[in-house]
Design an enzyme around this catalytic site. Structure first.
Site, PDB file in Angstrom:
ATOM      1  N   HIS A  87      53.071  -0.116  36.563  1.00  0.00           N
ATOM      2  CA  HIS A  87      52.875   1.051  37.445  1.00  0.00           C
ATOM      3  C   HIS A  87      54.130   1.855  37.743  1.00  0.00           C
ATOM      4  O   HIS A  87      54.037   2.920  38.352  1.00  0.00           O
ATOM      5  CB  HIS A  87      52.258   0.642  38.788  1.00  0.00           C
ATOM      6  N   ASP A 239      52.881  -7.221  32.875  1.00  0.00           N
ATOM      7  CA  ASP A 239      53.248  -8.605  33.194  1.00  0.00           C
ATOM      8  C   ASP A 239      52.036  -9.526  33.330  1.00  0.00           C
ATOM      9  O   ASP A 239      52.073 -10.678  32.884  1.00  0.00           O
ATOM     10  CB  ASP A 239      54.126  -8.664  34.442  1.00  0.00           C
TER      11      ASP A 239
END
Length: 485
Positions: A87, A239
């Protein structure tokens, strides 16, 4: 330390750009972690709700992390995979210079811009417009820093900035791009409607590939700098999707719990299953034709780090030891709301705050640590209950996964068996290394993405549902007051 390497033995390097550190691992074809290293990062919070990092610090930490691995293993690497915090917004000018510090996933300044994006986001991405996502950040930049916005020629996600340095290529992949709010997740392509809504166009976006495809090749000067060969770099993954690859969570009904800075419940699927009304993220997985559902709490292990410092413990292990020895009945512990940086699932509340409620003169440091562990577990339970289907068990990864005491609290609260696996603390980096192997070879996913060996299993035991009910009612009661702080 030196290792003996067979002539035909292949090595794969995984690099995970986290919020608090860059972690690197080298694994072999058997999935064994031969070496691992990390280099710490700091977060800058110049104003309330802000969270930033310098991309230059990412690269410095990446170099330190990789160069800390054994030289002979680095020289044997045959492919690199990248994973990283999702993000974030890295803004580059026409010469690929960084225009401002990167705005991170746990930055809440763009909350006022989410309402206008919400209908389009639901329609074109199947997700809520949340302040942590990338697209609202660009609306903030357009209004608050118009010169920076006008100069922006490329927007990259954090790990993809590392890729640009490594390969010279502007490339992203489906799992990380899903968290930008610019991806048509069902079709696995950029959404023209979402880009237009933020004043951007596809020319400002990186090329999209799958995580198991080759994105480019390490530039020779960078290879020399890192002491590695000129090798292919895989698309990699955000991740959490990388953590899933590392934990072998690739098939429907497989799931894991990640206890890093944030806390995540991740469930793999073979189709796009949006559930925005519950604050659940529905994203692409790192493999073609696969998706996942994910719930996110913004502060998980970060709460424990904060509470240990707050209560004067020298370190987290000392805090956990004191908590485990505390004899105070659970019913007498304060309640802890773990919303130190707001919350996503299920509240989508950037203004939510951390709270200790119910302290008395008998409340000491150990009791506050126990409350913190319980409060994080309650927050994860809220996320789990928001999912459309409940997994049968959870593998556990992340740096917060090393405490047996906390593991039992989590198992009891979630009502699911928790399985701790070998190499769990470096899960995303492991997954990135596996994606490097998939990109560089013709090996099958089933042969590469195997689940690591089980180290320990924690079965759920007795659980106090009343405390969970009180926890939830406390948030409801205080919600209207959070915005005043």
């Amino acid at each position: 330390m030196s290792f003996s390497i067979g002539a035909r033995e292949l090595m794969w390097l995984g690099i995970d750009l986290g919020t608090s550190a860059v972690k690197s691992v080298i694994v072999d074809d058997a999935g064994r972690v031969l070496a691992e290293n990390s280099s710490t990062l700091g977060v800058q919070r110049p104003k309330p709700l802000w969270s930033e990092q310098s991309p230059a610090d990412w690269w410095a930490a990446t170099k330190a992390s990789v160069l800390g691995l054994p030289k002979n293993l680095r020289a044997s690497v045959r492919g690199i995979g990248l994973s990283g915090q999702m993000h974030g917004a890295v803004l580059l000018d026409h010469a690929d210079n960084v225009l401002r510090p990167a705005i991170l996933w746990n930055d809440g300044r763009s909350a006022p811009y989410c309402d206008g994006l919400a209908p389009l986001a639901r329609k074109h991405t199947g997700n809520l417009a949340m302040a942590g996502f990338t697209a609202p950040k660009l609306l903030w930049v357009r209004e608050q820093e118009p010169d920076v916005f006008a100069a922006t020629r490329t927007v990259l996600l954090p790990k993809d900035y590392l890729r640009l340095i490594l390969t010279g290529e502007k490339v992203s992949e489906m799992s990380d791009a899903s968290g930008s709010l610019w991806l048509d997740i069902a079709q696995r392509r950029w959404s023209a409607e979402m880009l237009t809504a933020t004043g951007l166009n596809e020319s400002q976006m990186p090329t999209l590939i799958e995580g198991s495809e080759v994105s480019g090749t390490v530039r020779s000067a960078i290879a020399d700098e890192l002491g590695i060969p000129v090798v292919p770099v895989a698309g990699g993954a955000g991740d959490q999707a990388a953590g899933a690859i590392g934990a072998g969570v690739t098939e429907p009904r497989q799931a894991f719990l990640s206890l890093g800075t944030s806390g995540v419940v991740f469930a793999a699927s073979d189709g796009f299953q949006p559930a925005p009304e519950n604050g659940v993220h529905a994203f692409c997985h790192a493999l073609p034709d696969r998706w996942h559902s994910m719930t996110v709490m913004l502060s998980a292990a970060a709460c424990l780090d904060w509470a240990a410092k707050l209560t004067g413990f020298a370190d987290v292990p000392g805090a956990l030891e004191a908590a485990a020895k505390s004899s105070t009945p659970s019913s007498k512990l304060p309640l802890f709301l773990p919303y130190l940086t707001g919350e996503r699932t299920p509240h989508n509340d950037v203004f939510a705050k951390g709270v200790f409620f119910g302290m008395t003169q008998e409340t000491g440091p150990a009791e506050l640590i126990r409350s913190t562990l319980e409060g994080v577990a309650f927050g994860l339970r809220d996320g789990l209950d928001a999912m459309q289907s409940r997994p049968e068990q959870l593998s556990v990864i992340g740096g917060g996964s090393r405490s047996e005491y906390w593991a039992q609290i989590l198992a009891d609260t979630l009502g699911l068996p928790l399985i701790y696996r070998d190499g769990a603390s470096f899960g995303p980096a492991n997954g990135a290394a596996r994606l490097a192997r998939l990109a560089a070879t013709h090996d099958k996913v089933a042969d590469v993405c195997v689940q690591p060996p089980e180290l320990a299993r924690f079965e759920p035991q007795q659980f106090d549902e009343d405390r969970l009910t009180r926890f939830r009612s406390l948030y409801t009661t205080l919600k209207s007051s959070f915005g005043e702080f």
